[in-house]
Design a protein around this motif. Structure first.
Motif, mmCIF file in Angstrom:
data_model
loop_
_atom_site.group_PDB
_atom_site.id
_atom_site.type_symbol
_atom_site.label_atom_id
_atom_site.label_comp_id
_atom_site.label_asym_id
_atom_site.label_seq_id
_atom_site.Cartn_x
_atom_site.Cartn_y
_atom_site.Cartn_z
ATOM 1 N N GLY A 259 27.331 44.828 41.108
ATOM 2 C CA GLY A 259 28.226 44.478 42.416
ATOM 3 C C GLY A 259 29.329 45.429 42.423
ATOM 4 N N TRP A 260 29.404 46.400 41.476
ATOM 5 C CA TRP A 260 30.549 47.383 41.431
ATOM 6 C C TRP A 260 30.133 48.559 42.458
ATOM 7 C CZ3 TRP A 260 34.578 47.262 37.915
ATOM 8 C CH2 TRP A 260 34.711 46.272 37.080
ATOM 9 N N GLN A 304 34.829 50.307 40.536
ATOM 10 C CA GLN A 304 35.455 49.188 40.972
ATOM 11 C C GLN A 304 34.821 48.044 41.427
ATOM 12 O OE1 GLN A 304 38.603 50.515 44.340
ATOM 13 N NE2 GLN A 304 37.124 52.281 44.032
ATOM 14 N N ARG A 305 35.362 46.934 41.433
ATOM 15 C CA ARG A 305 34.813 45.813 42.273
ATOM 16 C C ARG A 305 35.876 44.893 42.778
ATOM 17 N NH1 ARG A 305 32.022 40.688 42.191
ATOM 18 N NH2 ARG A 305 29.855 41.059 41.822
ATOM 19 N N ALA A 306 35.825 45.113 44.344
ATOM 20 C CA ALA A 306 37.043 44.510 45.057
ATOM 21 C C ALA A 306 36.427 43.362 45.835
ATOM 22 C CB ALA A 306 37.208 45.749 46.125
ATOM 23 N N ARG A 307 37.507 42.503 46.095
ATOM 24 C CA ARG A 307 37.309 41.334 46.809
ATOM 25 C C ARG A 307 37.193 41.969 48.184
ATOM 26 N NH1 ARG A 307 37.965 36.848 43.925
ATOM 27 N NH2 ARG A 307 39.268 37.025 42.129
ATOM 28 N N ALA A 308 36.425 41.080 49.188
ATOM 29 C CA ALA A 308 36.219 41.349 50.493
ATOM 30 C C ALA A 308 37.473 41.360 51.462
ATOM 31 C CB ALA A 308 35.273 40.425 51.035
ATOM 32 N N GLN A 313 43.225 43.559 45.546
ATOM 33 C CA GLN A 313 42.493 42.942 44.644
ATOM 34 C C GLN A 313 41.112 43.408 43.914
ATOM 35 O OE1 GLN A 313 43.061 39.103 46.946
ATOM 36 N NE2 GLN A 313 44.438 38.222 45.408
ATOM 37 N N ARG A 314 41.115 43.928 43.108
ATOM 38 C CA ARG A 314 39.954 44.433 42.574
ATOM 39 C C ARG A 314 39.996 44.774 41.157
ATOM 40 N NH1 ARG A 314 40.682 50.838 43.880
ATOM 41 N NH2 ARG A 314 42.832 51.145 43.025
ATOM 42 N N ASN A 315 38.941 44.710 40.289
ATOM 43 C CA ASN A 315 38.791 45.028 39.049
ATOM 44 C C ASN A 315 38.430 46.475 38.958
ATOM 45 O OD1 ASN A 315 38.929 42.302 38.327
ATOM 46 N ND2 ASN A 315 37.230 42.263 36.957
ATOM 47 N N HIS A 316 38.738 47.399 38.271
ATOM 48 C CA HIS A 316 38.591 48.648 38.244
ATOM 49 C C HIS A 316 38.527 49.252 36.659
ATOM 50 C CE1 HIS A 316 43.009 49.226 38.347
ATOM 51 N NE2 HIS A 316 42.888 50.154 37.912
ATOM 52 N N ARG A 338 42.592 44.233 35.873
ATOM 53 C CA ARG A 338 42.322 43.514 37.276
ATOM 54 C C ARG A 338 43.648 43.766 38.092
ATOM 55 N NH1 ARG A 338 39.534 39.077 39.246
ATOM 56 N NH2 ARG A 338 38.605 38.645 37.254
ATOM 57 N N ASP A 339 43.482 44.444 39.290
ATOM 58 C CA ASP A 339 44.688 44.440 40.331
ATOM 59 C C ASP A 339 44.513 43.278 41.053
ATOM 60 O OD1 ASP A 339 45.191 47.004 39.468
ATOM 61 O OD2 ASP A 339 43.843 48.049 41.109
ATOM 62 N N ILE A 340 46.004 42.603 41.038
ATOM 63 C CA ILE A 340 46.275 41.221 41.692
ATOM 64 C C ILE A 340 47.078 41.367 42.937
ATOM 65 C CG2 ILE A 340 45.643 39.916 39.800
ATOM 66 C CD1 ILE A 340 48.509 39.504 39.326
ATOM 67 N N GLY A 341 47.390 42.446 43.244
ATOM 68 C CA GLY A 341 48.289 42.897 44.611
ATOM 69 C C GLY A 341 48.979 44.080 44.497
ATOM 70 N N VAL A 342 49.690 44.385 45.521
ATOM 71 C CA VAL A 342 50.545 45.621 45.672
ATOM 72 C C VAL A 342 51.953 45.510 45.585
ATOM 73 C CG1 VAL A 342 50.400 47.563 47.109
ATOM 74 C CG2 VAL A 342 48.353 46.489 47.092
#
Length: 442
Positions: A259-260, A304-308, A313-316, A338-342
């Motif tokens: 799913g990446w 990367q694997r982003a949330r919809a 929010q994404r793993n990269h 893992r990105d959890i915000g900006v």
């Protein structure tokens, strides 16, 4: 994201200042996005591509081809690609003594029915008033039949949802006495992704890369630097906490199967799209990933694997081709988080950056589980080399985010065929400690 936009605007003295800033940022990424390949060859060239690889099991052979946008328009008379529809040609030759049923849902759970695809263009099936819809008739007649008789052949199309970069095609056949699976992976032209620019010959020349044993690989990984750096190599960044063994194709297929998403090259178009997505909260699953450096060069490509929910929010992960091989296959060094915000920052030319989850081992372990779930691993192990950074004394990455880690690198040997978890080998290299986020007990 409205509050973030307001803060960005207030930080600039004038509207002209905002415009000048945006212009300067985009000018620094002036590489134009690559155009999709122009139409070449006859419209039925997909048949020759299908003939290039045939998979066979138990007297059943299968071949497939993904139609390119101009090919599907030539075959069906409408631009199916404009509606997100990507026909896949399937040819099943059953020379066995038992019939099978073909299961398109295993290929794509979101595939389109012929009437659904036709309705996207005509807004009518033609049957409401007793009429006939030529497009519906054409799509229905050319759809692959589900029943594959003993000693028979079926051929036709599955109208799948469009994908880019790599198309995974699973042909699943169910019979009374057996079930057959044929797995294909087709790299697609176009897309403008950063992995498409990798040229190993440019990096290391034409000489053969040294081949390492497993023991030599373990020692080599232990001795590598702990972390990525800035462009000058003077400041340490995020930990270099991954290594893959496998071809680039195997690596891309394994990640896509999990799913990446591919990552767009950095240019004016992608940077503008990324800034817009940050400010509006809209989705941009192939957003560019900032550059980190290892061995004096930026990552060769990223995934990367982003949330919809959006870009925040994404793993990269970033990947570098290493100058050695193991088991005859390339080795790739990697960094995952893992990105959890900006958040706002002055350490980025865009004045914003992703907030990184400080428990970087969590992202590392997520990847291991993800690849096990998608049956992409042959073996895995852990080696030292990153160096422990406990939660009580975290390190910082280049944008000032703290992180903690048990100090280990995850080593992933990819399998070229799907492998169930019970058959995956665990290498007893370096043992994992208690998670760095867990307080020590007394």
């Amino acid at each position: 994201m409205t509050s973030l936009l307001r803060r960005l605007l207030l930080s600039a003295p004038t509207l002209a200042g905002v415009t000048a800033l945006a212009t300067a940022l985009l000018a620094g990424c002036a590489t134009p996005p690559p155009a999709d390949s122009p139409p070449q060859g006859p419209a039925d060239d997909y048949l020759r591509r299908a003939d290039a690889q045939v998979l066979q099991k138990e007297n059943v052979s299968v071949k497939v081809a993904v139609l390119r946008p101009w090919e599907s328009q030539a075959v069906f008379g409408v631009p199916l690609a404009d509606k997100g529809i990507q026909p896949v040609f399937v040819n099943i030759d059953n020379r066995s003594k038992q019939p099978y049923w073909f299961m398109p849902v295993y290929m794509d759970r979101d595939f389109f029915s012929p009437r659904e695809a036709a309705y996207a263009f005509t807004g009518s099936s033609g049957h409401e008033h007793g009429g006939d819809n030529p497009l519906e008739r054409s799509l229905s007649q050319q759809q692959v039949r589900l029943h594959v008789p003993a000693g028979g052949q079926v051929r036709g199309f599955v109208y799948t949802a469009a994908s880019a970069g790599i198309k995974l095609i699973n042909v699943e056949l169910v019979g009374s006495r057996s079930q057959l699976q044929f797995a294909f992976a087709r790299e697609l032209p176009g897309g403008g992704f950063d992995n498409q620019g990798l040229d190993p010959a440019r990096l290391y020349g034409s000489q053969a890369l040294p081949s390492l044993t497993h023991a030599q690989l373990r020692n080599t990984l232990r001795a590598l630097p702990c972390c990525t750096t800035n462009a000058e190599g003077t400041v340490a960044g995020d930990p270099l906490n991954l290594a893959f063994v496998g071809t680039q194709h195997e690596l891309l297929v394994a990640l896509v199967r999990g799913g990446w998403d591919f990552t767009d090259t950095t240019n004016a178009s992608s940077v503008g799209h990324m800034i817009s997505s940050m400010l509006t909260g809209s989705a941009y699953r192939s957003a560019p990933v900032s550059k980190l450096y290892f061995n004096g060069r930026a990552q060769d490509f990223s995934m990367q694997r982003a949330r919809a929910s959006g870009i925040s929010q994404r793993n990269h992960l970033r990947l570098w081709l290493a100058p050695y091989r193991v088991d005859g296959k390339p080795v790739w060094m990697g960094q995952i988080s893992r990105d959890i915000g900006v958040r706002l920052t002055t350490r980025s030319p865009f004045l914003t950056t992703h907030k990184v989850d400080p428990d970087v081992d969590e992202a590392r372990e997520y990847l291991r589980q993800d690849l096990l779930l998608s049956s992409s691993l042959g073996r895995w192990g852990l080696v030292a080399g990153v160096g422990e950074a406990p939660q009580s004394a975290p390190r910082e990455n280049l944008t000032g985010d703290p992180y903690f880690t048990d100090g280990l690198r995850l080593v992933l040997f990819l399998s070229d065929t799907p492998r169930p978890i019970r058959e995956v080998e665990v290498l007893e290299w370096d043992a994992a400690k208690a998670p760095a986020s867990t307080p020590a007990t007394r």
